[in-house]
Write a protein that holds these residues in place. Structure first.
Motif, mmCIF file in Angstrom:
data_model
loop_
_atom_site.group_PDB
_atom_site.id
_atom_site.type_symbol
_atom_site.label_atom_id
_atom_site.label_comp_id
_atom_site.label_asym_id
_atom_site.label_seq_id
_atom_site.Cartn_x
_atom_site.Cartn_y
_atom_site.Cartn_z
ATOM 1 N N TYR A 250 1.015 -1.198 0.044
ATOM 2 C CA TYR A 250 0.080 -0.024 -0.011
ATOM 3 C C TYR A 250 0.875 1.128 0.123
ATOM 4 O O TYR A 250 1.767 1.215 0.755
ATOM 5 C CB TYR A 250 -0.811 -0.222 1.218
ATOM 6 C CG TYR A 250 -1.907 -1.151 1.425
ATOM 7 C CD1 TYR A 250 -3.060 -0.850 0.596
ATOM 8 C CD2 TYR A 250 -1.471 -2.369 1.768
ATOM 9 C CE1 TYR A 250 -4.037 -2.251 0.680
ATOM 10 C CE2 TYR A 250 -2.510 -3.381 1.628
ATOM 11 C CZ TYR A 250 -3.489 -3.422 1.227
ATOM 12 O OH TYR A 250 -4.261 -4.298 1.192
ATOM 13 N N ALA B 276 1.066 5.832 -1.112
ATOM 14 C CA ALA B 276 0.285 7.010 -1.705
ATOM 15 C C ALA B 276 1.304 7.587 -2.848
ATOM 16 O O ALA B 276 2.506 7.526 -2.848
ATOM 17 C CB ALA B 276 0.196 7.944 -0.532
ATOM 18 N N MET C 236 -4.431 6.900 -2.750
ATOM 19 C CA MET C 236 -3.841 5.534 -2.269
ATOM 20 C C MET C 236 -3.971 4.305 -3.139
ATOM 21 O O MET C 236 -5.058 4.307 -3.886
ATOM 22 C CB MET C 236 -4.517 5.236 -0.960
ATOM 23 C CG MET C 236 -4.445 6.383 0.108
ATOM 24 S SD MET C 236 -5.273 5.730 1.839
ATOM 25 C CE MET C 236 -7.111 5.690 0.954
ATOM 26 N N LEU D 191 -3.735 9.117 2.442
ATOM 27 C CA LEU D 191 -2.278 8.566 2.382
ATOM 28 C C LEU D 191 -2.093 7.582 3.785
ATOM 29 O O LEU D 191 -2.930 7.471 4.392
ATOM 30 C CB LEU D 191 -1.387 9.603 2.608
ATOM 31 C CG LEU D 191 -1.046 10.144 3.681
ATOM 32 C CD1 LEU D 191 0.270 11.311 3.889
ATOM 33 C CD2 LEU D 191 -2.240 11.263 4.089
ATOM 34 N N TRP E 26 -6.487 4.361 7.555
ATOM 35 C CA TRP E 26 -5.892 5.494 6.632
ATOM 36 C C TRP E 26 -5.983 6.871 7.289
ATOM 37 O O TRP E 26 -6.783 7.208 7.868
ATOM 38 C CB TRP E 26 -5.983 5.190 5.213
ATOM 39 C CG TRP E 26 -7.527 5.944 4.838
ATOM 40 C CD1 TRP E 26 -7.793 7.092 4.272
ATOM 41 C CD2 TRP E 26 -8.673 5.133 5.120
ATOM 42 N NE1 TRP E 26 -9.070 7.091 3.972
ATOM 43 C CE2 TRP E 26 -9.769 6.050 4.545
ATOM 44 C CE3 TRP E 26 -8.992 3.851 5.695
ATOM 45 C CZ2 TRP E 26 -10.943 5.695 4.412
ATOM 46 C CZ3 TRP E 26 -10.571 3.650 5.651
ATOM 47 C CH2 TRP E 26 -11.385 4.570 5.065
#
Length: 322
Positions: A85, A87, A104, A136, A151
């Motif tokens: 994961y 950003a 994201m 992000l 998040w």
């Protein structure tokens, strides 16, 4: 006996995450100073990460989404597949609200070794949330047969840069439930220069789940806060979470450790000790925007638990290797 860990463990690596996998390796991901790629490194020991060669597993796009400012990658292993994961933005310019334009995204890898080849990583696209805004620092957390996504995101109706949200996931790249606001900047120590709650990390201990996060500007004001919930409570009910009104980990001027934060958690090699992973700087005189100062270094240290089962993070550890 507590092992002496190298600090800083990795220089110029901010937003660090260390994941201990069942294959006996520790995997480290973090933001690189150029914000242009995602790399992993691995080792059988935590100190070994200091000498492990990084492997680039993905590079930013030349144009469009995922082409600028690649931030805070996190590695997770879900249903026998690897996921990262992160950003990314389409531009370095600010939007109408004066914010960066990050969203994201998720990468997936089915290989046994996530560091084998860049071609093993497939882009699963953007994690879409109901509000199309700056977002992000995503992390995931499996609990009671459900996968949760946590998040940071900007809500145009709330003063500040970002708040922290939680949702159940339908799969590792799709939300299943409506986002629930868990915390927003409200205390003085969360609002120094910028109103920020970001960088969530979760850990389960005893009969409680703890969510740590980072607040304020990314200079010496950066500090960690914490939310707590009983393990038998509904994670999607914000009233079940209890927020500390004071930071739980802050700068230590005496040993020149400034802005500790954007943490994650792992365990020692023997599994007996919990390890706090974070970044910090050893000076305060930053030229220009702190985000573009490369000297946020990855650090690690053990921490203890009090008689009530709450973490005692203590203070940052002095650098012992430079």
């Amino acid at each position: 006996m507590t092992k002496n860990y190298i600090n800083p463990l990795i220089i110029q690596r901010a937003d660090p995450q260390i994941y201990k996998h069942t294959d006996g390796y520790y995997y480290l991901s973090a933001s690189v100073p150029a914000y242009n790629l995602i790399e992993l490194r691995r080792a059988k020991t935590l100190n070994g990460l200091a000498h492990a060669a990084p492997k680039t597993i993905w590079r930013k796009h030349q144009t469009g989404e995922m082409s600028q400012l690649i931030w805070a990658p996190e590695l997770h292993y879900i249903n026998e597949k690897w996921y990262i994961y992160f950003a990314a933005s389409k531009t370095t310019e600010f939007d109408a609200n004066g914010m960066f334009q990050h969203r994201m995204y998720v990468l997936e890898c089915e290989a046994v070794n996530p560091m084998a080849d860049e071609d093993n990583w497939v882009e699963k696209g953007r994690v879409v949330t109901p509000i199309d805004s700056f977002s992000l620092d995503a992390t995931t957390f499996s609990w009671k047969d459900s996968l949760y996504y946590v998040w940071a995101q900007k809500d145009p109706d709330i003063i500040g840069n970002s708040n922290i949200y939680i949702s159940k996931m339908a799969n590792p790249w799709t939300l299943k439930s409506d986002p629930v606001l868990l915390t927003k900047p409200e205390y003085e120590w969360e609002n120094r220069i910028f109103h920020v709650n970001e960088g969530p990390a979760l850990i389960h201990h005893g009969n409680k789940i703890f969510l740590t996060y980072s607040a304020s500007a990314t200079d010496e004001n950066y500090a960690m806060g914490m939310l707590t919930i009983d393990e038998d409570k509904d994670l999607l009910n914000p009233s079940n979470w209890h927020k500390s009104n004071k930071p739980v980990f802050t700068s230590d001027l005496g040993i020149h450790q400034f802005g500790p934060g954007h943490n994650s958690f792992t365990t020692s090699e023997d599994g007996e000790k919990d390890i706090l992973v974070y970044h910090s700087r050893n000076y305060t005189k930053i030229k220009g925007d702190p985000l573009y100062d490369p000297n946020r270094h990855t650090c690690i240290q053990t921490f203890e638990w009090d008689s009530d089962g709450n973490p005692i993070f203590g203070t940052p550890t002095a650098y012992n290797y430079e």
